[in-house]
Write a protein that holds these residues in place. Sequence first.
Motif, PDB file in Angstrom:
ATOM      1  N   LEU A   1      57.852  58.562 -31.225  1.00 45.76           N
ATOM      2  CA  LEU A   1      57.886  59.978 -31.585  1.00 45.76           C
ATOM      3  C   LEU A   1      56.520  60.457 -32.059  1.00 45.76           C
ATOM      4  N   GLU A   2      55.769  59.596 -32.731  1.00 43.69           N
ATOM      5  CA  GLU A   2      54.418  59.978 -33.147  1.00 43.69           C
ATOM      6  C   GLU A   2      53.518  60.186 -31.931  1.00 43.69           C
ATOM      7  N   SER A   3      53.660  59.332 -30.921  1.00 41.66           N
ATOM      8  CA  SER A   3      52.871  59.499 -29.693  1.00 41.66           C
ATOM      9  C   SER A   3      53.298  60.760 -28.956  1.00 41.66           C
ATOM     10  N   SER A   4      54.605  61.020 -28.905  1.00 44.61           N
ATOM     11  CA  SER A   4      55.097  62.234 -28.259  1.00 44.61           C
ATOM     12  C   SER A   4      54.548  63.476 -28.954  1.00 44.61           C
ATOM     13  N   LEU A   5      54.526  63.466 -30.284  1.00 42.62           N
ATOM     14  CA  LEU A   5      54.002  64.606 -31.040  1.00 42.62           C
ATOM     15  C   LEU A   5      52.521  64.816 -30.743  1.00 42.62           C
ATOM     16  N   ARG A   6      51.765  63.733 -30.706  1.00 43.72           N
ATOM     17  CA  ARG A   6      50.324  63.842 -30.429  1.00 43.72           C
ATOM     18  C   ARG A   6      50.072  64.432 -29.031  1.00 43.72           C
ATOM     19  N   LEU A   7      50.810  63.958 -28.038  1.00 45.82           N
ATOM     20  CA  LEU A   7      50.636  64.461 -26.675  1.00 45.82           C
ATOM     21  C   LEU A   7      51.046  65.931 -26.572  1.00 45.82           C
ATOM     22  N   ARG A   8      52.120  66.298 -27.225  1.00 44.95           N
ATOM     23  CA  ARG A   8      52.577  67.686 -27.135  1.00 44.95           C
ATOM     24  C   ARG A   8      51.620  68.632 -27.849  1.00 44.95           C
ATOM     25  N   ARG A   9      51.025  68.198 -28.930  1.00 51.03           N
ATOM     26  CA  ARG A   9      50.012  69.037 -29.595  1.00 51.03           C
ATOM     27  C   ARG A   9      48.829  69.253 -28.648  1.00 51.03           C
ATOM     28  N   GLN A  10      48.416  68.179 -27.957  1.00 49.05           N
ATOM     29  CA  GLN A  10      47.267  68.275 -27.050  1.00 49.05           C
ATOM     30  C   GLN A  10      47.564  69.194 -25.868  1.00 49.05           C
ATOM     31  N   GLU A  11      48.781  69.083 -25.308  1.00 43.48           N
ATOM     32  CA  GLU A  11      49.112  69.817 -24.089  1.00 43.48           C
ATOM     33  C   GLU A  11      49.635  71.223 -24.365  1.00 43.48           C
ATOM     34  N   LEU A  12      50.328  71.422 -25.471  1.00 48.93           N
ATOM     35  CA  LEU A  12      51.038  72.680 -25.707  1.00 48.93           C
ATOM     36  C   LEU A  12      50.503  73.478 -26.883  1.00 48.93           C
ATOM     37  N   GLY A  13      49.628  72.884 -27.689  1.00 51.78           N
ATOM     38  CA  GLY A  13      49.166  73.554 -28.898  1.00 51.78           C
ATOM     39  C   GLY A  13      50.078  73.247 -30.068  1.00 51.78           C
ATOM     40  N   ASN A  14      49.767  73.809 -31.223  1.00 48.64           N
ATOM     41  CA  ASN A  14      50.499  73.466 -32.447  1.00 48.64           C
ATOM     42  C   ASN A  14      51.689  74.371 -32.733  1.00 48.64           C
ATOM     43  N   ASP A  15      51.880  75.435 -31.946  1.00 47.06           N
ATOM     44  CA  ASP A  15      52.931  76.403 -32.264  1.00 47.06           C
ATOM     45  C   ASP A  15      54.023  76.464 -31.201  1.00 47.06           C
ATOM     46  N   ASP A  16      54.103  75.458 -30.355  1.00 47.78           N
ATOM     47  CA  ASP A  16      55.136  75.434 -29.323  1.00 47.78           C
ATOM     48  C   ASP A  16      56.443  74.911 -29.919  1.00 47.78           C
ATOM     49  N   LEU A  17      57.576  75.468 -29.450  1.00 44.43           N
ATOM     50  CA  LEU A  17      58.872  75.044 -29.982  1.00 44.43           C
ATOM     51  C   LEU A  17      59.182  73.585 -29.669  1.00 44.43           C
ATOM     52  N   ARG A  18      58.592  73.059 -28.569  1.00 44.82           N
ATOM     53  CA  ARG A  18      58.800  71.643 -28.261  1.00 44.82           C
ATOM     54  C   ARG A  18      58.102  70.750 -29.289  1.00 44.82           C
ATOM     55  N   VAL A  19      56.995  71.234 -29.838  1.00 48.22           N
ATOM     56  CA  VAL A  19      56.338  70.513 -30.933  1.00 48.22           C
ATOM     57  C   VAL A  19      57.255  70.490 -32.153  1.00 48.22           C
ATOM     58  N   ALA A  20      57.902  71.631 -32.427  1.00 53.38           N
ATOM     59  CA  ALA A  20      58.841  71.688 -33.560  1.00 53.38           C
ATOM     60  C   ALA A  20      59.987  70.705 -33.362  1.00 53.38           C
ATOM     61  N   SER A  21      60.494  70.597 -32.129  1.00 52.15           N
ATOM     62  CA  SER A  21      61.589  69.656 -31.846  1.00 52.15           C
ATOM     63  C   SER A  21      61.180  68.229 -32.168  1.00 52.15           C
TER      64      SER A  21
END
Length: 839
Positions: free
Chosen positions: A497-517
């Motif tokens: 989950l930590e790796s998923s969070l890091r990748l989603r921040r890189q690809e989607l930015g910090n304010d995407d709802l998928r980052v919140a998930s």
Amino acid sequence: MNDALERETALRTAFLESACQGDDELRREVESLLESEAEIGNFIETPVFRIHGDTQPLAVGQRVGAYQVLRELGRGGMGSVYLAERADKEFEQRVALKVVRRGMDTDEIVRRFRSERQILAHLDHPNIAKLFDGGTTEDGRPYFVMEHVEGRPIDEYCDDRKLSVRERLELFRRVCSAVHFAHQNLIVHRDLKPGNILVTADGIPKLLDFGIAKLLDPGEEAFALTRLGVRPMTPDYASPEQVRGEAITTASDVYSLGVLLYLLLTGHPPYRPARRDPESLAKEICEKDPLRPSSVIRQVGEARRPDGTAVELTPESVSQVREGEPQLLKKRLEGDLDNIVLMAMSKDPQRRYASADQLSNDIERHLEGWPVVARKDTLGYRARKFVSRHKGGVAVAALVLLLIVGFSIAMTILWQRAVREQRRATSISEFLQKLFTISDPSESRGETITAREMLDEGVKAIEGDLESQPELRAEMMETMGRVYQSLGLYKRARPLLESSLRLRRQELGNDDLRVASTLHNLANVVRGMGENEEAEPLIQEALRIQRSQGETQNIDYASGLTNLGTLLRARGELDKAEDLLEEGLAIKRSLPDVDPADIAGSLNNLGSFHQTRGHYPKAEQFFKDALAIRQELAQGQLDPDVATSLNNVGSVRQDLGDLPGAEAYYLKALEIRRKLFGDRSSEVARSLSNVGQVRLLQGDATAAEKYLRQALSIADENPDVTLPQRAVYLRHLATALVALGKPAEGEALARESLGILQRKPDHWRFSDTESVLGACLAAQGQFQEAEPLLIRSYAALAKDEGEGASHAPEALQRIINLYTAWGKPEQAAAYRAKLASGG
């Protein structure tokens, strides 16, 4: 005789009239032999154990495990199925009890069942009949306990109600949804057929035996097992690779879905060899392409019901239960549906749909009039699909021309998007196929691969195979992390989950709802590891993202508020915690389609809140309300949430001084957890610890020691038990040892527990364990060393605003015991007065 056998049943009468030439005695003899042949079937080829394996059916009233047989429901290739009910009256529950025939490797099957059961217990889908339990009968036959479904096989249901092609397709899509859900949870069915898909009177399809096929396949040489009837496979619905004994993947289930769709649309089986022996059928499946559905409906044939009765198939009889007229049905099937069915049934697994979900989506595109993946994309085809959806607008030729040009441009964009989605689905399918292939003997070198090992291999595959697709890689990491979390394997879930969070921040930015998930899921894992301080900022950020996007009236936001309230409760910020918990519950209750399970979760958390505040009757009511909802949802099935609620009611009964009542609830929770998770799981360890604690409070230190040592032994051998939880078990066992007159041994355990907890010396558990250490020292006569420990720890617990305050009376009693043993009655009396006044 042989010539008659080679002809279909419907054609034999005419043949016999011609061949016997009026010799009635000869004809009667041949007809008698034909009847005997039908009864005997493959008698010579059938293994002895299969003939005699179920010669002694279970008797009505016979008990199997916790269940009592009511009546036999039927028999099949794997054994017999009985209707049964709970014999111990713990739950009102009727189930289907499947008893596997003798001749199988019973020890292996049961071992596999236990290793996979934890995954299967979480296979929760409205269109999948749940697998509850399993074991062996007294005479050594494996049995499985499943949800009992009152329904008809899907093909009979459709024909009886004369469902149209559209209605059949919509029903079939719900089956695809269930199959896709199982594939996402790393389960392949391997035996999809009408008899394993029952439709209830309300029109709800239920897939049976999901996961059992996988459990009953020990991975031996495939075709030999098929001939013996051991490998769970129905040849008429088996894929070419399944017949050849090759690795079984999700693509095999997609093929079986194609065969099922062929049958639902046409009434005909796709293969009808001249001889019905296994070799001829296998040859057709592997080498011959089936007729197109729109063509096969024009033929006359025969189908057999599961009870052996023959049904004649004619163009008229097939059409009457579908579209009314043969010509209308033929037109309905031509084109898209022909191509969809045949693509699903491609001999080459790589040319099939990438997933059951993609097959379902293509059917949806057909129903909505959009181009389908199974059809070659041409401008003419797209235009025809457009015209079929916009018949009114086609009246004016010039307008039609403009619309087609504009539509072609729009469709190109949409098609490119569909291609991207197809590639994404293909990547997921290839990943899952590779994951399932590791269980093939040629890959695993003969070793049995458990679901846990398969998950571990999947993590390695994500790292290597999806490196070029970061978004998909993040999604798969989150999915695998949640699977590990559901199994209580927090240490494996967290890095994913930590790796998923890091990748989603890189690809989607910090304010995407998928980052919140991902933040919410990571916070749940961190909380499970006892790291509440680290979980709080994760939840806070997730809630901030959701507020910034205006996404606050949904279940995810409400759950986030509830989780944050739970953290604040543990920290002692009770007023803020209560506001958050009540706001979360209010949002959930305002949602139109809220899952009652989410309401139960909020009620449970409010119960814990009021328990912390010492409002025990109010806490008990919240806990019992949550328990009632969860028991209703479980409908008598084993459910981990029911076990949690039973445990919570037990804890508040303990606080109210009802120790026998508390123990009864704890034991019920322990029973459920053992059946769901196995004897050596972390959840079982928690229940064992609770039972040990309440036994100690009842004065039975000997029994308490037994339960607490079991809990600690599970923690010692299980790397996924968190260190704080192991520290709790050490503390509890130290307390029991003092009561048993073994304070020196207790001291060692208490010091070991403090060594784990010392990184958070301000936490109430550190003070509580320090008090236990003081009791161990006092019991050994080391009064001067024990005194400051006991006084300091009591002071810390007494001023704690969270859960620690509830342990202050115990710490105060230990001080009284110290001064009494030390011969200082004045000090003992002073603290006794403090205890009497409420501390």
